[in-house]
Design an enzyme around this catalytic site. Sequence first.
Site, PDB file in Angstrom:
ATOM      1  N   GLU A 193       0.824  -1.230  -0.075  1.00 42.14           N
ATOM      2  CA  GLU A 193       0.258  -0.279  -0.043  1.00 42.14           C
ATOM      3  C   GLU A 193       0.935   1.227  -0.091  1.00 42.14           C
ATOM      4  O   GLU A 193       2.094   1.301   0.366  1.00 42.14           O
ATOM      5  CB  GLU A 193      -0.827  -0.099   1.228  1.00 42.14           C
ATOM      6  CG  GLU A 193      -1.861  -1.154   1.468  1.00 42.14           C
ATOM      7  CD  GLU A 193      -2.880  -1.241   0.481  1.00 42.14           C
ATOM      8  OE1 GLU A 193      -3.274  -0.195  -0.266  1.00 42.14           O
ATOM      9  OE2 GLU A 193      -3.461  -2.259   0.237  1.00 42.14           O
ATOM     10  N   LYS A 224      -2.937 -12.155  12.108  1.00 44.94           N
ATOM     11  CA  LYS A 224      -2.985 -13.292  11.296  1.00 44.94           C
ATOM     12  C   LYS A 224      -2.529 -14.457  12.322  1.00 44.94           C
ATOM     13  O   LYS A 224      -3.061 -15.437  12.637  1.00 44.94           O
ATOM     14  CB  LYS A 224      -2.275 -13.654  10.195  1.00 44.94           C
ATOM     15  CG  LYS A 224      -3.020 -12.717   9.123  1.00 44.94           C
ATOM     16  CD  LYS A 224      -2.077 -12.635   7.808  1.00 44.94           C
ATOM     17  CE  LYS A 224      -2.664 -11.737   6.774  1.00 44.94           C
ATOM     18  NZ  LYS A 224      -1.994 -11.606   5.483  1.00 44.94           N
TER      19      LYS A 224
END
Length: 443
Positions: free
Chosen positions: A200, A215
């Site tokens: 990003e 995660k």
Amino acid sequence: MNRLEHSDPTALPALKVAMLGCGVVGSQVARVITEQSDDLTNRIGRRLELVGIAVRSLERDFGGLDPKLFTTDAEALVTRGDLDVVIELVGGIEPTRSLVLQAIENGASVVTANKALLAQDGEALFSASERKGTDLYFEAAVAGAIPIVRPLRESLVGDEITTVMGIVNGTTNYILDQMTTTGADFADALKDAQELGYAEADPTADVEGYDAAAKGAILATLAFHTRVRGADVYREGITQVTADDIAAARKLGCVVKMLAILTTDEEGSVSVRVHPAMVPNHHPLASVGGAYNAIFVESREAGRLMFMGPGAGGSPTASAVMGDLVTVARNRVRGVAGPGESVYAQRGIAPMSEVSTGYFVRAQVMDEPGVLAAVASVFASHNVSVQTVDQSAVAAKDDEEPTAMLSLTTHRAREADIQAVLAELRAKPFTRGSLSVIRVEGL
């Protein structure tokens, strides 16, 4: 007449599906639902009807989707009362958390890819889902298209998992792979990743390890039947990894990878950490390059298992979402719910200071007799056993004192002990410049 007795599933009422968000992944999911309608109907036993998509703005190109599906009133969409499934692809914590809870309270099952929300508020979401008898599925929240959540949640649920170690962020893996294979420094590799769409414009969540930590929390909760939150995960990013670290790893027969490492200790406590590490070339994770993800699972009965594939991107993530959607829809047709959150064990979370692993330490010191022995003495005084030592002279100008670069690897040691070594070395008069340390895993 039940579903199996009905020869024409299209004659049955459609299952109503709504979506929150229609970005890269969402648009792919909407396309599959509409373009593969007949196949999905045959797989599920009922037709899926996409009845609404909540977006932030209507001033955009909808990519061939019916503009009538779109709304900016997400709350009205999730509370309409007749939805069977809500697919959440917005991300973030709020207002997403409130919208998901409202969807569940109104009887909808939920499919989400929101790892940050699950890592922070999974308890509230699962409690609401269990209370309402609905499903909460989230395969796309971890490692894109790789089927890892369901194996941990269902396939291996009868086994005892002892270790989960993996590359769970494609952006950092691409950056480190570029630094290894092309000699690029961190800044150039990051720029390349951004140009290719792997990173990003603001890469903080990836390069500082926040994405991988979320995660890791999800995987640890599944693997060890213990609720682990994102805040429980020790986290280091890759911004401090240098070309010298990459070169040192190569000399040791290793590569540098950003790993999520989930283990249990002899007392049964859970350790969850995310950080760069040197991985030996012979380890299965060492050869995983580019933006790929790979997760290595070790269990008591099944032994060692490896899951690998694309970890991000519209199509791979959409594949995981669609897998959950079909499963949830099938459960809806049968009038059942899949497995909920299994956190019966509630083991303790071990502090990072108690973790044991190998270490690579690099220190610039004065190049004079006795210094190497003094350095070795510092390690020994904190119960850290040195495995290898390499010393090389550092080029100096005529008016500078001679210095040497010491590169040491250790046998397994406690994190608290190695930090004590580093603190004492920094205070020694013979130390010049900063110290560098990278953990060594997978030996």
